[in-house]
Design a protein around this motif. Structure first.
Motif, PDB file in Angstrom:
ATOM      1  N   THR A 154       0.803  -1.221  -0.102  1.00 34.73           N
ATOM      2  CA  THR A 154      -0.034  -0.201   0.195  1.00 34.73           C
ATOM      3  C   THR A 154       1.043   1.286  -0.038  1.00 34.73           C
ATOM      4  OG1 THR A 154       0.074   0.346   2.466  1.00 34.73           O
ATOM      5  CG2 THR A 154      -1.712  -1.268   1.475  1.00 34.73           C
ATOM      6  N   GLN A 155       0.351   2.277  -0.169  1.00 34.44           N
ATOM      7  CA  GLN A 155       1.057   3.543  -0.409  1.00 34.44           C
ATOM      8  C   GLN A 155       1.980   3.876   1.195  1.00 34.44           C
ATOM      9  OE1 GLN A 155       2.015   5.458  -2.829  1.00 34.44           O
ATOM     10  NE2 GLN A 155       3.288   6.605  -1.563  1.00 34.44           N
ATOM     11  N   SER A 156       1.284   3.531   2.160  1.00 34.17           N
ATOM     12  CA  SER A 156       1.725   3.735   3.582  1.00 34.17           C
ATOM     13  C   SER A 156       2.844   2.624   3.795  1.00 34.17           C
ATOM     14  CB  SER A 156       0.581   3.808   4.735  1.00 34.17           C
ATOM     15  OG  SER A 156       0.195   2.609   4.955  1.00 34.17           O
ATOM     16  N   GLU A 157       2.721   1.440   3.286  1.00 31.82           N
ATOM     17  CA  GLU A 157       3.616   0.391   3.682  1.00 31.82           C
ATOM     18  C   GLU A 157       4.927   0.605   2.666  1.00 31.82           C
ATOM     19  OE1 GLU A 157       1.106  -3.631   4.305  1.00 31.82           O
ATOM     20  OE2 GLU A 157       1.476  -2.913   2.292  1.00 31.82           O
ATOM     21  N   LYS A 158       4.810   1.302   1.566  1.00 34.58           N
ATOM     22  CA  LYS A 158       5.844   1.568   0.568  1.00 34.58           C
ATOM     23  C   LYS A 158       6.750   2.919   1.274  1.00 34.58           C
ATOM     24  CE  LYS A 158       6.837   3.489  -3.773  1.00 34.58           C
ATOM     25  NZ  LYS A 158       6.252   3.988  -5.136  1.00 34.58           N
ATOM     26  N   VAL A 159       5.999   3.573   1.855  1.00 33.86           N
ATOM     27  CA  VAL A 159       6.739   4.727   2.547  1.00 33.86           C
ATOM     28  C   VAL A 159       7.640   4.090   3.697  1.00 33.86           C
ATOM     29  CG1 VAL A 159       6.805   7.027   3.908  1.00 33.86           C
ATOM     30  CG2 VAL A 159       5.300   6.596   1.764  1.00 33.86           C
TER      31      VAL A 159
END
Length: 102
Positions: free
Chosen positions: A33-38
């Motif tokens: 997810t975007q938050s996991e990627k960050v």
């Protein structure tokens, strides 16, 4: 603490906790997810890839069952930079010379 645990812990510092299992799944190829990627990028880019006493990137790759080249490629794919690109520099620049009130 394993190298994987250390990277997952660094990944959990600023943007929310990510488990070592999920960190490993993403680095091995799962879509984050975007938050996991960050979070994953924080760990991969803020940890030194190598230091005086250990080669963390090699150790992480071995723990994940990947080659170092595959790990580096995945970091580039996810984060757009090399592993350790945002790590605190090993050698700090020399501070400027204070010339006083001249």
């Amino acid at each position: 603490m394993t190298t994987l645990q250390a990277y997952a812990a660094q990944s959990s510092v600023s943007y929310g906790e990510i488990s070592e299992e999920r960190f490993a799944e993403i680095v091995r190829g799962d879509a984050p997810t975007q938050s996991e990627k960050v979070s994953v990028c924080q760990g991969l880019t803020e940890m030194h890839a190598a230091s005086i006493n250990q080669n963390s990137a090699n150790e992480l790759a071995a723990e994940l069952g990947m080659t170092r080249a595959a790990l580096e490629a995945r970091c580039q794919e996810l984060c757009g930079v090399a592993m350790g690109a945002h790590a605190f520099p090993a050698e700090l620049p020399v501070p400027p010379v204070w010339l006083g009130d001249t």
